[in-house]
Design an enzyme around this catalytic site. Structure first.
Site, PDB file in Angstrom:
ATOM      1  N   GLU A   1       1.031  -1.039   0.039  1.00 17.35           N
ATOM      2  CA  GLU A   1       0.042  -0.140   0.013  1.00 17.35           C
ATOM      3  C   GLU A   1       0.915   1.178  -0.021  1.00 17.35           C
ATOM      4  OE1 GLU A   1      -1.662  -1.442   3.657  1.00 17.35           O
ATOM      5  OE2 GLU A   1      -0.708   0.269   4.537  1.00 17.35           O
TER       6      GLU A   1
ATOM      7  N   LYS B   1       2.733   4.777   1.131  1.00 18.56           N
ATOM      8  CA  LYS B   1       3.389   5.297   2.092  1.00 18.56           C
ATOM      9  C   LYS B   1       3.068   6.728   2.119  1.00 18.56           C
ATOM     10  CE  LYS B   1       7.701   5.493   5.138  1.00 18.56           C
ATOM     11  NZ  LYS B   1       7.582   6.651   5.358  1.00 18.56           N
TER      12      LYS B   1
ATOM     13  N   ASP C   1       2.743  10.467   2.998  1.00 21.64           N
ATOM     14  CA  ASP C   1       3.840  11.428   3.542  1.00 21.64           C
ATOM     15  C   ASP C   1       3.193  12.433   4.397  1.00 21.64           C
ATOM     16  OD1 ASP C   1       6.432  12.314   4.030  1.00 21.64           O
ATOM     17  OD2 ASP C   1       6.621  13.337   1.969  1.00 21.64           O
TER      18      ASP C   1
ATOM     19  N   GLU D   1      -2.344   8.467   9.033  1.00 21.20           N
ATOM     20  CA  GLU D   1      -1.470   9.806   8.847  1.00 21.20           C
ATOM     21  C   GLU D   1      -2.355  10.846   8.414  1.00 21.20           C
ATOM     22  OE1 GLU D   1       1.494   8.175   8.715  1.00 21.20           O
ATOM     23  OE2 GLU D   1       2.701   9.975   7.987  1.00 21.20           O
TER      24      GLU D   1
ATOM     25  N   TYR E   1      -4.415   3.138   8.544  1.00 27.25           N
ATOM     26  CA  TYR E   1      -3.854   1.818   8.115  1.00 27.25           C
ATOM     27  C   TYR E   1      -3.247   0.916   8.649  1.00 27.25           C
ATOM     28  CZ  TYR E   1       0.288   4.913   8.856  1.00 27.25           C
ATOM     29  OH  TYR E   1       1.026   5.992   9.413  1.00 27.25           O
TER      30      TYR E   1
ATOM     31  N   LYS F   1      11.211   3.032  -0.099  1.00 25.21           N
ATOM     32  CA  LYS F   1      11.312   4.560  -0.261  1.00 25.21           C
ATOM     33  C   LYS F   1      11.479   4.882  -1.755  1.00 25.21           C
ATOM     34  CE  LYS F   1      12.298   6.955   3.231  1.00 25.21           C
ATOM     35  NZ  LYS F   1      11.407   7.989   4.082  1.00 25.21           N
TER      36      LYS F   1
ATOM     37  N   CYS G   1      18.819  50.154  -1.679  1.00 21.53           N
ATOM     38  CA  CYS G   1      18.161  49.272  -2.582  1.00 21.53           C
ATOM     39  C   CYS G   1      19.507  49.133  -3.850  1.00 21.53           C
ATOM     40  CB  CYS G   1      17.284  49.894  -3.617  1.00 21.53           C
ATOM     41  SG  CYS G   1      16.632  49.248  -4.934  1.00 21.53           S
TER      42      CYS G   1
ATOM     43  N   CYS H   1      18.342  51.111  -7.325  1.00 19.03           N
ATOM     44  CA  CYS H   1      18.488  52.381  -7.379  1.00 19.03           C
ATOM     45  C   CYS H   1      19.140  53.171  -6.274  1.00 19.03           C
ATOM     46  CB  CYS H   1      16.750  53.044  -7.471  1.00 19.03           C
ATOM     47  SG  CYS H   1      16.140  53.026  -6.050  1.00 19.03           S
TER      48      CYS H   1
ATOM     49  N   CYS I   1      12.077  48.825  -1.152  1.00 20.45           N
ATOM     50  CA  CYS I   1      12.575  50.137  -1.833  1.00 20.45           C
ATOM     51  C   CYS I   1      11.163  50.856  -1.977  1.00 20.45           C
ATOM     52  CB  CYS I   1      13.367  49.838  -3.083  1.00 20.45           C
ATOM     53  SG  CYS I   1      13.574  51.263  -4.036  1.00 20.45           S
TER      54      CYS I   1
ATOM     55  N   CYS J   1      11.862  53.255  -9.125  1.00 20.47           N
ATOM     56  CA  CYS J   1      12.994  52.491  -9.022  1.00 20.47           C
ATOM     57  C   CYS J   1      12.705  51.595 -10.481  1.00 20.47           C
ATOM     58  CB  CYS J   1      12.975  51.544  -7.915  1.00 20.47           C
ATOM     59  SG  CYS J   1      14.139  50.330  -7.927  1.00 20.47           S
TER      60      CYS J   1
HETATM   61  S1  IVH Z   1       2.438   0.965   9.040  1.00 23.15           S
HETATM   62  C1  IVH Z   1       4.046  -0.725  13.110  1.00 23.15           C
HETATM   63  N1  IVH Z   1       1.535   1.794   6.980  1.00 23.15           N
HETATM   64  O1  IVH Z   1       5.717   5.825   8.078  1.00 23.15           O
HETATM   65  C2  IVH Z   1       3.701  -0.187  11.712  1.00 23.15           C
HETATM   66  N2  IVH Z   1       2.934   3.313   8.208  1.00 23.15           N
HETATM   67  O2  IVH Z   1       8.547   5.358   8.312  1.00 23.15           O
HETATM   68  C3  IVH Z   1       2.885   0.871  11.752  1.00 23.15           C
HETATM   69  N3  IVH Z   1       3.414   5.667   7.287  1.00 23.15           N
HETATM   70  O3  IVH Z   1       5.560   5.791  11.450  1.00 23.15           O
HETATM   71  C4  IVH Z   1       3.215   1.623  10.559  1.00 23.15           C
HETATM   72  N4  IVH Z   1       2.111   5.306   5.255  1.00 23.15           N
HETATM   73  O4  IVH Z   1       3.905   7.370  10.146  1.00 23.15           O
HETATM   74  C5  IVH Z   1       2.384   2.278   7.936  1.00 23.15           C
HETATM   75  N5  IVH Z   1       0.710   2.658   4.808  1.00 23.15           N
HETATM   76  C6  IVH Z   1       1.491   3.040   5.885  1.00 23.15           C
HETATM   77  C7  IVH Z   1       2.140   4.186   6.124  1.00 23.15           C
HETATM   78  C8  IVH Z   1       2.904   4.231   7.295  1.00 23.15           C
HETATM   79  C9  IVH Z   1       2.921   6.167   6.113  1.00 23.15           C
HETATM   80  C10 IVH Z   1       4.236   6.060   7.921  1.00 23.15           C
HETATM   81  C11 IVH Z   1       3.948   5.846   9.410  1.00 23.15           C
HETATM   82  C12 IVH Z   1       5.318   5.328  10.209  1.00 23.15           C
HETATM   83  C13 IVH Z   1       6.170   5.742   9.057  1.00 23.15           C
HETATM   84  C14 IVH Z   1       7.501   4.692   9.045  1.00 23.15           C
END
Ligand code: IVH
Length: 702
Positions: free
Chosen positions: A138, A140, A142, A199, A251, A347, A441, A444, A459, A464
């Site tokens: 799934e 991640k 941000d 998140e 999540y 990542k 400035c 000028c 300015c 100018c």
């Molecule tokens: S699972 C014990 N699922 O990424 C595991 N984390 O770098 C619980 N994050 O601290 C986390 N999307 O804040 C999980 N789909 C996702 C996520 C996710 C973002 C963040 C979360 C975590 C950090 C870890």
């Protein structure tokens, strides 16, 4: 109403009163009715904020909400904590008390390439003794991580991650996030208490709007939506938090306490099942974004597919998270002291890079603001080489503790202009020196001036040279009058040669003189003539924006254009009247007022009118709603009759919205030639109407 309809209606409510409710006291009946209305509102909130797929208009939702407010005011004793009206708390938050998480909030192990994932998969297989593992992959997200606790179906607590053991109790702010239900029927599963992780984020669109507003007010923008989300959660005024339009993805279920589960729905045994359960209970979980995949090979493939979609998503993601799907196996694998063994983060390519701050140049803008611009060692960030970055003002330099020769971390988040995230004082070696702001400035040489309440040195010589030139550059720019093939370079060149001296002189350009210049053939001159001529009929909001009035960005310019028939009406507006307009606060009103009270500015507008520029309001008069009110549009492929920007402008003038991507929120996809993936995606969503450019044009008033 016809007789029969009237009889039927009365019969229905007669039966309703006679059957179930007649022996109940009136309070009980009211309570049930109000709860029924609450459930209707909750249902629509979920359709809108969680599923992105509303069934009623905003107006209809607001009417129902107002009705609920009215009933609750009349019967305050029946108000419940989880009523949709109870999100916005009263007054300011004093502090955020510390709370211990039921289960520590660990971070995840990171991986950066396929090999890392193969290694991890091998370990998981070894530890579990299985040949192949079922994974769930799934996005991640941000943003800022949060933990929610529900007890007996009610949201009791929302906390930040903090140090992982204890976080800050930010419950009042969490209640402002419309995709977080204030109550959910966990009892259906026998669940008494549950802790859920997720998140909080600010989507790209809302982030851009927020940053635009900051910049219009002369404030430095934020580096990324993650900082904006984290910052928003710590605001002590819930009304402000609410106005940020935060969103939340949930999540992970970290703790469950079931009283009894006999005869109830079974609690899911897989991670994907948990995401499904959360979704069914009204949470926004990544149920539609996740995929269940057997074996790491397929996971790697899905990650690559998903990465391709990254820029088209409405929110920022910085990678993917891969989780072992079976909860029983998750338990057996357990965790190290830092992270669970059953999950790993993958990542994506970083949009951050380190660089060196080599020098600072001071640029004078069209309003006289002197902006320091950092010249940095060129760095590749998210596929683009960055060599200079605005560092906004003196305060910002202090706040970020920037010195010449410092190592700095920069970020280019989505389509946001690059920003410095921080300096790294720990890497200093003694060669770093302070950044000194000039007293005069740089163009000028007049003395600079800074009102106490402002952050910017200015300015104030309006003649100018830098300001005069910058005003013209702004006027011809793409988002203002959009005089194609004019551009910054030509403004500078023509000014230096004495061909233009102010905005009206752009329209008096002597094209014969241009012929003598190198690089100006008859074709390019012809294009220039056409572009200058076409700009005369640009809609009023572009002219207003193009004037470069301080604090008036595109959004404010649109609001201004919609409030008059003719630009000269602004001469008679008071500051108070200006403040009645959407998006116009004290500072903005003062600036607009001063602009139109200045004789030179009015004189300039009169000259532009004589030249033939349109000073009239757009199609809609004040207060009227457009043909496309409440409808959303997206254009794809090449249009024939209109430029993309023109088509989008027409939608906005008619009260419609332009969306950034295909989703179930979209009403119309307008398809030109060579349409690609957007069309394919839209075909899969039955509610989207796919129309041609011709059909779109027919929707507009003639
Ligand atoms: S699972 C014990 N699922 O990424 C595991 N984390 O770098 C619980 N994050 O601290 C986390 N999307 O804040 C999980 N789909 C996702 C996520 C996710 C973002 C963040 C979360 C975590 C950090 C870890």
């Amino acid at each position: 109403m016809t007789d029969t309809a009237n009889i039927k209606k009365n019969q229905d409510s007669t039966r309703e009163w006679l059957t179930a409710k007649v022996d109940k006291n009136i309070e009980q009946k009211i309570k049930e009715d109000i709860e029924g209305l609450r459930n209707v509102l909750r249902f629509h909130e979920q359709r809108y904020y969680v599923q992105n797929n509303p069934l009623i208009s905003d107006f209809e939702y607001d009417s129902l909400y107002k009705l609920l407010e009215k009933y609750e005011n009349e019967h305050p004793s029946v108000i419940t904590k989880d009523s949709p009206t109870q999100r916005v708390g009263a007054g300011l938050i004093k502090d955020f008390p510390k709370r211990q998480h039921l289960v520590p909030m660990l971070s995840l192990e990171n991986s950066y390439n396929a090999d890392d994932l193969y290694d991890w998969d091998r370990k998981v297989r070894e530890l579990s003794g299985l040949n192949e593992i079922e994974y769930c992959a799934e996005p991640k997200f941000d943003g800022a991580s949060i933990s929610l606790m529900y007890e007996n179906d009610i949201l009791e607590q929302g906390t930040t991650r903090g140090d992982g053991e204890t976080g800050d109790d930010i419950t009042p702010n969490i209640r402002q996030i419309k995709s977080v239900p204030l109550s959910a029927e966990f009892s259906k599963y026998g669940i008494q208490q549950i802790e859920i992780r997720g998140e909080v984020l600010l989507n790209k669109n809302n982030f851009k709007k927020y940053n635009d507003k900051l910049m219009e007010e002369g404030l430095p923008p934020l580096a990324n939506p993650r900082n904006a989300a984290a910052g928003s959660l710590r605001i002590k005024d819930t009304k402000v938090v609410s106005s940020r339009n935060l969103e939340a993805f949930l999540y992970h279920v970290s703790y469950i306490n079931t009283a009894t589960n006999k005869g109830m729905e079974p609690v899911p045994a897989t991670h994907s099942g948990m995401l499904e359960m959360l979704w069914q209970l009204g949470f926004r979980s990544p149920k539609n974004e996740m995929k269940i995949i057997k074996g790491i090979e397929g996971v790697i493939q899905y990650i690559h597919e998903f990465e391709k979609q990254r820029d088209g998503l409405p929110y920022e993601i910085d990678g993917m998270v891969i989780k072992v799907n079976s909860l029983e196996l998750q338990d057996r694998l357990g965790m190290t002291s830092h992270h669970p063994r059953w999950a790993i983060a993958y990542k994506f390519k970083a949009r951050q890079a380190t660089s060196k701050l080599l020098a600072v140049e001071f640029q004078v803008g069209r309003t006289g603001a002197v902006t320091p611009v950092a010249k940095i060692e060129p760095a590749l960030v998210g596929g683009v080489t960055v060599s200079s970055i605005s560092i906004h003002n003196e305060e910002y330099i202090k706040e970020k503790d920037l010195k010449l020769n410092d190592t700095i971390l920069i970020e280019r988040s989505g389509d946001v202009i690059p920003q410095i995230v921080k300096s790294m004082p720990e890497l200093r070696n003694g060669t770093e020196t302070s950044i000194h702001f000039p007293k005069r400035c740089p163009v000028c040489h007049d003395e600079l001036y800074k009102p106490e309440e402002e952050a910017v040195w200015r300015c104030i010589n309006i003649n100018c040279e830098a300001q005069v030139v910058e005003r013209m550059i702004h006027f011809v720019s793409k988002d203002a009058m959009d005089i194609r093939s004019f551009g910054e370079a030509n403004v500078r060149k023509f000014y230096a040669l004495g061909f233009i001296k102010d905005i009206p002189s752009i329209y008096k350009l002597d094209f014969d003189k241009l012929k003598t210049l190198e690089g100006f053939g008859s074709k390019s001159i012809e294009n220039l003539i056409l572009a200058i001529e076409a700009s005369k009929s640009q809609p009023l909001h572009r002219l207003i924006y193009g004037l470069g009035i301080r604090y008036v960005g595109e959004t404010t310019a649109k609001a201004l254009a919609q409030s008059v028939q003719n630009i000269f009406e602004f001469i008679n507006f008071t500051e108070e009247q200006l403040m009645q307009l959407e998006d116009v606060g004290v500072k903005v009103a003062k600036s607009i007022f001063e602009f139109f009270q200045n004789k030179d500015n009015v004189e300039m507008l009169k000259r532009l009118e004589e030249i033939g520029l349109s000073m009239q309001a757009p199609l809609l008069a004040a207060g009227q709603t457009g043909n496309l009110q409440g409808q959303s549009f997206l254009f794809t492929g090449t249009l024939v009759k209109l430029k993309r920007s023109e088509a989008e402008e027409k939608v906005e003038i008619q009260g419609g919205k332009i969306l950034g991507s295909v989703s179930s929120k979209l009403n119309y996809l307008v398809v030109g030639s060579d349409a690609g993936s957007k069309l394919e995606k839209a075909k899969k969503i039955a509610t989207i109407k796919i129309i041609t450019e011709e059909e779109f044009l027919k929707m507009l008033p003639t």
